[in-house]
Write an enzyme that holds these catalytic residues in place. Structure first.
Site, PDB file in Angstrom:
ATOM      1  CE  LYS A   1      -3.761  -1.951   2.812  1.00 11.49           C
ATOM      2  NZ  LYS A   1      -4.882  -1.745   1.882  1.00 11.49           N
TER       3      LYS A   1
ATOM      4  NE  ARG B   1     -10.891  -9.678  -2.580  1.00  3.14           N
ATOM      5  CZ  ARG B   1     -11.164  -8.702  -3.438  1.00  3.14           C
ATOM      6  NH1 ARG B   1     -11.380  -9.000  -4.704  1.00  3.14           N
ATOM      7  NH2 ARG B   1     -11.240  -7.458  -3.055  1.00  3.14           N
TER       8      ARG B   1
END
Length: 289
Positions: free
Chosen positions: A67, A141
């Site tokens: 990130k 996920r």
């Protein structure tokens, strides 16, 4: 072949973990007579439980798909889904709710290192399906995939609801006013909507459609872990749906609801606990015996 939960935590010095909590508030009184034959598994419920599954990324750097530094410090609350599950289970037990419930939380730290999963790696899963990991920052996920499959396989619940700070796209869509709800069962969706209105933890139903599911297809595996820039929250929900079989299921994307920069009438500034009141009210309204 490494499985998703372990794959996400590969780059960390801290081991990943799957934590299972059970609450038995609707079980009939135990017989005092000696049981004959083989005893049932300790995990067996006489009355099927309700099941809550939480994403627990204890810190999210993005892994190899690192990130940008701005705002990365906020990723300490990427475990808000799992915290909500723990809180809901504590709430049910605290008021002695007449329900059987299971809480499953998938815990991992997503870090870059020489051991970390790389973009392009293909991993396995409990379901037997393979996953091409194209973005290691789409990790929530992955940890939920095995958690959902495990929960359904082991407990055969009445329904499953997962909670996760899953996508930034849901914040773009709904801001910080609603949790995004993806449901494959209309009755459960309506029950959650009503419960959210009662306790002030609002949800907004988002679409599930086969067109979004197709965006996850790839040549190298059964699926890839991202569907592209468009409809990011919907493709993430469809990824999870591939690990749910025969029970009603709802995915709550709570990325916009987990943290507040200001004090509100219900919560102080900081972590909101979003989801605890919602799940407790759902059970109170519809699932207590």
């Amino acid at each position: 072949m490494v499985h998703p939960l372990l794959s996400v935590g590969e780059g960390s010095d801290r081991d990943s973990a799957l934590v299972v909590m059970t609450y038995r508030g609707a079980e009939p009184a135990k017989s005092t007579s000696k049981s004959k034959g083989k005893s049932k598994k300790a995990s067996a419920f006489t009355i099927p439980p309700v099941a809550f599954v939480g994403k627990g990324i204890t810190f999210d750097t993005g892994g190899i798909s690192l990130k940008p530094p701005g705002g990365m410090g906020d990723m300490k609350w990427d475990m808000a889904g799992s915290a909500a599950v723990v809180g809901a289970m504590a709430a049910l037990a605290g008021r002695k709710a007449k329900v059987n419930a299971v809480g499953v939380i998938a815990l991992a730290e997503n870090m870059p290192s020489g051991r970390a999963t790389r973009p392009g790696d293909i991993i396995g899963s409990l379901s037997g399906q393979t996953i091409e990991v194209l973005n290691t920052d789409a990790e929530g996920r992955l940890v939920l995939a095995d958690a959902l499959w495990y929960t359904e396989d082991r407990f055969k619940p009445q329904f499953m609801i997962d909670l996760a700070t899953l996508t930034g796209a849901i914040i773009v869509a709904l801001g910080k006013e609603f949790g995004g709800m993806f449901a494959d069962n209309d009755d459960l969706a309506h029950q959650l909507t009503d419960a959210g209105a009662t306790v002030g933890e609002k949800v907004w139903r988002m679409p599930l459609d086969s067109a979004y599911d197709k965006m996850l297809n790839t040549d190298g595996a059964d699926m890839k872990n991202i569907g592209g820039r468009d409809a990011g929250s919907a493709t993430a929900a469809h990824f999870l749906k591939r690990f749910v079989r025969d029970v009603p299921w709802v995915h709550l994307d709570i990325a916009g609801m987990a943290w507040s920069s200001k004090t509100t009438p219900r919560t102080p500034k900081g972590g909101t606990g979003y989801g605890v009141r919602l799940l407790d009210q759902l059970v109170r309204d519809h699932y207590e015996k």
